[in-house]
Design a protein around this motif. Structure first.
Motif, mmCIF file in Angstrom:
data_model
loop_
_atom_site.group_PDB
_atom_site.id
_atom_site.type_symbol
_atom_site.label_atom_id
_atom_site.label_comp_id
_atom_site.label_asym_id
_atom_site.label_seq_id
_atom_site.Cartn_x
_atom_site.Cartn_y
_atom_site.Cartn_z
ATOM 1 N N ARG A 53 0.811 -1.219 0.000
ATOM 2 C CA ARG A 53 0.000 0.000 0.000
ATOM 3 C C ARG A 53 0.844 1.268 0.000
ATOM 4 O O ARG A 53 0.314 2.353 -0.262
ATOM 5 N N ASN A 56 1.328 2.623 -3.881
ATOM 6 C CA ASN A 56 0.394 3.589 -4.474
ATOM 7 C C ASN A 56 -0.077 4.617 -3.440
ATOM 8 O O ASN A 56 -1.086 5.293 -3.629
ATOM 9 N N LEU A 58 -1.583 4.345 -0.692
ATOM 10 C CA LEU A 58 -2.776 4.151 0.139
ATOM 11 C C LEU A 58 -2.351 4.235 1.595
ATOM 12 O O LEU A 58 -3.119 4.591 2.466
ATOM 13 N N MET A 90 -4.611 -2.227 -8.865
ATOM 14 C CA MET A 90 -4.497 -3.082 -7.689
ATOM 15 C C MET A 90 -5.638 -4.090 -7.685
ATOM 16 O O MET A 90 -6.764 -3.757 -8.040
ATOM 17 N N PHE A 92 -7.374 -7.283 -5.123
ATOM 18 C CA PHE A 92 -7.452 -7.536 -3.686
ATOM 19 C C PHE A 92 -7.908 -8.962 -3.375
ATOM 20 O O PHE A 92 -8.556 -9.611 -4.189
ATOM 21 N N ASN A 96 -13.243 -6.696 -3.906
ATOM 22 C CA ASN A 96 -13.663 -5.296 -3.786
ATOM 23 C C ASN A 96 -14.340 -4.751 -5.041
ATOM 24 O O ASN A 96 -14.030 -3.669 -5.513
ATOM 25 N N LEU A 97 -15.278 -5.520 -5.555
ATOM 26 C CA LEU A 97 -16.070 -5.035 -6.685
ATOM 27 C C LEU A 97 -17.245 -4.209 -6.158
ATOM 28 O O LEU A 97 -17.669 -4.389 -5.022
ATOM 29 N N LEU A 98 -17.748 -3.321 -7.011
ATOM 30 C CA LEU A 98 -18.951 -2.574 -6.659
ATOM 31 C C LEU A 98 -20.129 -3.532 -6.789
ATOM 32 O O LEU A 98 -20.400 -4.042 -7.880
ATOM 33 N N ARG A 157 -10.861 -5.079 -14.635
ATOM 34 C CA ARG A 157 -10.961 -3.702 -14.150
ATOM 35 C C ARG A 157 -9.569 -3.095 -13.963
ATOM 36 O O ARG A 157 -9.331 -1.940 -14.298
ATOM 37 N N ASP B 117 -18.703 -1.281 2.157
ATOM 38 C CA ASP B 117 -17.453 -2.011 2.372
ATOM 39 C C ASP B 117 -16.236 -1.090 2.222
ATOM 40 O O ASP B 117 -16.050 -0.457 1.189
ATOM 41 N N GLY B 119 -13.293 -1.910 1.776
ATOM 42 C CA GLY B 119 -12.432 -2.422 0.711
ATOM 43 C C GLY B 119 -12.785 -1.823 -0.644
ATOM 44 O O GLY B 119 -11.908 -1.547 -1.460
ATOM 45 N N VAL B 120 -14.087 -1.623 -0.890
ATOM 46 C CA VAL B 120 -14.511 -1.060 -2.174
ATOM 47 C C VAL B 120 -14.051 0.396 -2.273
ATOM 48 O O VAL B 120 -13.611 0.853 -3.331
ATOM 49 N N GLU B 122 -11.438 1.617 -0.750
ATOM 50 C CA GLU B 122 -9.990 1.540 -0.948
ATOM 51 C C GLU B 122 -9.670 1.239 -2.415
ATOM 52 O O GLU B 122 -8.753 1.829 -2.998
ATOM 53 N N ALA B 123 -10.452 0.340 -3.013
ATOM 54 C CA ALA B 123 -10.237 0.012 -4.420
ATOM 55 C C ALA B 123 -10.403 1.268 -5.279
ATOM 56 O O ALA B 123 -9.603 1.534 -6.173
ATOM 57 N N SER B 126 -7.482 3.422 -4.946
ATOM 58 C CA SER B 126 -6.322 2.893 -5.672
ATOM 59 C C SER B 126 -6.432 3.184 -7.164
ATOM 60 O O SER B 126 -5.443 3.205 -7.875
ATOM 61 N N GLU B 142 -23.481 2.432 -3.655
ATOM 62 C CA GLU B 142 -23.419 1.131 -2.982
ATOM 63 C C GLU B 142 -24.410 1.066 -1.823
ATOM 64 O O GLU B 142 -24.916 0.000 -1.497
#
Lengths: 341, 220
Positions: A53, A56, A58, A90, A92, A96-98, A157, B117, B119-120, B122-123, B126, B142
């Protein structure tokens, strides 16, 4: 191809917690070449997720420099950093999809962020879904996809913004072994065909063996060993490296009771199909004891390690060693006193 | 009272109640939604932590929320009279409803957004998404099903408040129930208005759930 694309220089990360300062990363120095598949392996809590992290930003390092394409990312403004992040994708562990967007909508997302017109974005997203072999699920929602399919969408993606680097944070850790292999094969293909640099974070040696060229071993926030995967695999130097190469079951292999010599043999593909050990047993007419074996087929080549126990008789044991040397088998003596622990 | 008179009375009350509830809900969201978003964004693990803002705004929201609606309305009456010219009736009630409901809506929105979430988000970071893009394209989208369910709950709560406002001359169905049921000893009329309110709540709840489920892509 040998240009350095990512360079971490003296990266240190400290967290303030209620119980005081916690040092997550300690003076990390790492150069990753463009086009490389670079593995960072460590046990959980070693700091590998924090490390990836910082690439990038984060996670912002407390000290040190993060150089990407010759530019120190830490000196950029937020909007400039966001531009750079288009080039560093990145993926995961949890995908971490929408959840409210279908597969193609998810692949379009980074293009939308970059302001690509909708039609153009959709055409490109469809192309990428083809690359990951999911075009017929373009209008499925993540809740309708399996773990492997979700990670494929995530990879499509990640490719959408034409990145130079893809950071993979435990990307296969939530997947079953078969799906893991398929996803790793896909990542490897992307690395080889598109020349996209991979940075692979994992706690599994198998992942490193399958796709990485270089590896760094991280323990307690420090990089303890790094270099060519084959080289480290054959001659692990540090206890941390040995711990990773020797699964738990091998602790007893270096126990204190026996005085027999134990060798750890490494097969890197060229000899694995030859019956070297059987021939050694037959020619020297002395048995060897197999203590451990872990062989894998990677790209049709057998790779792996084996631990054998040589004869009680020092003279025969010496002959066995000589035989292995003659046959070009890479091996290391295991310390009897059990340094691995 | 003749049936036609009764229907006319109830009809008028129903229109007033709906007017107060819907206008107050809408305006409460116009005010409460950005406050709710800002509370999430500025929290210590939000995408842009701003400690002092979060503390002050959270405090204001809590203070307004802890004052019982009836007392809040009476306390606000002089100010409302100054601003809109009258302290009773539907308009005055609507104004009071907004003051009471906006902080409630802010908390509802905050709760819904908490479910998104991390994580989403954070994605999205990124990928180089700006904070505004994350709010608009990730968080609000979401959390959409949860936000819509919350909106149904908020509307029903505001409907309840509006009926309460009837007791101090606020207009609407609550007003009718108090005037006829309590002051004129006509319990039948009071019960009829109660039944109308129950039906209204049922309809709003159902509509809310239906829309939320229809727009939720996680299950189908």
């Amino acid at each position: 191809m040998s240009d350095t694309i990512i360079s971490l220089q003296g990266v240190t990360k400290e967290f303030e917690t209620k119980s005081g300062k916690v040092v997550a990363l300690k003076d990390i120095n790492l150069d990753i070449k463009a086009g490389d598949a670079y593995g960072i392996i460590g046990l959980s809590g070693a700091g590998k997720s924090t490390l990836v992290r910082t690439i990038n930003l984060l996670e912002t390092p407390t000290e040190g420099k993060v150089i990407f394409d010759g530019e120190n990312l830490m000196s950029l403004k937020q909007s400039e950093l966001n531009q750079k992040r288009h080039k560093i994708s990145m993926i995961f562990q949890q995908f971490n999809l929408l959840m409210q967007r279908d597969a193609i909508g998810n692949v379009c997302f980074p293009l939308e962020l970059a302001g690509v017109p909708k039609k153009e974005a959709e055409a490109k997203a469809m192309e990428l879904l083809k690359v990951v072999d999911l075009e017929e699920r373009a209008h499925s929602y993540p809740s309708q996809l399996s773990g492997g399919q979700k990670q494929r969408v995530a990879i499509a993606r990640a490719l959408a913004s034409d990145p130079e680097v893809i950071l993979c944070d435990e990307a296969t850790s939530a997947l079953d072994p078969k799906t893991t292999r398929a996803i790793l094969a896909l990542l490897k293909k992307i690395n080889e065909e598109r020349g996209i640099t991979l940075v692979v974070i994992t706690h599994e040696m198998d992942v490193i063996k399958q796709i990485c060229k270089d590896v760094a071993i991280i323990e307690s926030g420090e990089i303890v060993e790094k270099g060519d995967v084959q080289e480290i695999f054959a001659h692990p130097k540090t206890p941390a490296a040995k711990k990773l190469f020797f699964p738990d079951g091998q602790k007893e292999l270096t126990g204190k009771t026996s005085t027999k010599s134990r060798l750890r043999l490494v097969f890197d593909g060229k000899d694995a199909h030859k019956p070297i050990i059987s021939r050694m047993i037959m020619e020297l007419k002395a048995p060897v004891n197999f203590l451990y074996a872990d062989m894998d087929v990677v790209d049709g080549v057998q790779k792996g390690t084996m631990v054998i126990c040589l004869s009680d008789d020092p003279e025969i044991a010496e002959k066995q060693r000589a035989f292995l040397i003659k046959e070009d088998v890479v091996f290391t003596e295991l310390e009897v006193e059990g340094e691995v622990e | 009272m003749e049936t036609s008179q009764l229907i006319g009375l109830l009809g008028e009350g129903l229109v007033q109640t709906l007017y107060m509830t819907l206008v107050a809900t809408f305006v409460s969201y116009v005010i409460g939604l950005p406050i709710g978003v800002s509370l999430i964004v500025t929290s210590s693990n939000g995408i842009k932590p701003v400690g002092w803002y979060n503390k002050i705004m959270g405090f204001i929201v809590n203070v307004v929320r802890s004052v019982p609606f009836l007392i809040l309305m009476i306390a606000l009456m002089p100010y409302i009279r100054k601003i809109i010219g009258t302290g009773i009736g539907t308009s005055a009630t609507t104004a009071a409803l907004i003051v009471a409901a906006a902080p409630f809506v802010a908390r509802m929105v905050e709760q819904s957004l908490l479910e998104v979430d991390a994580g989403v988000i954070e994605a999205a970071q990124s990928m180089g998404a700006s904070n505004m893009q994350i709010i608009r394209k990730v968080m609000l989208l979401e959390a959409r099903p949860s936000l819509l369910n919350g909106a149904a709950v908020a509307t029903i709560t505001i409907l309840g408040y509006s009926a309460m406002a009837g007791s101090i001359g606020g207009g609407g169905l609550g007003d009718i129930a108090i005037r006829y049921g309590l002051y004129r000893f006509q319990p039948a009329i009071m019960w009829i208005t109660v039944i109308v309110l129950v039906i209204l709540v049922q309809i709003m709840q159902e509509i809310g759930l239906k829309i939320a489920a229809k727009l939720d892509n996680r299950i189908n």
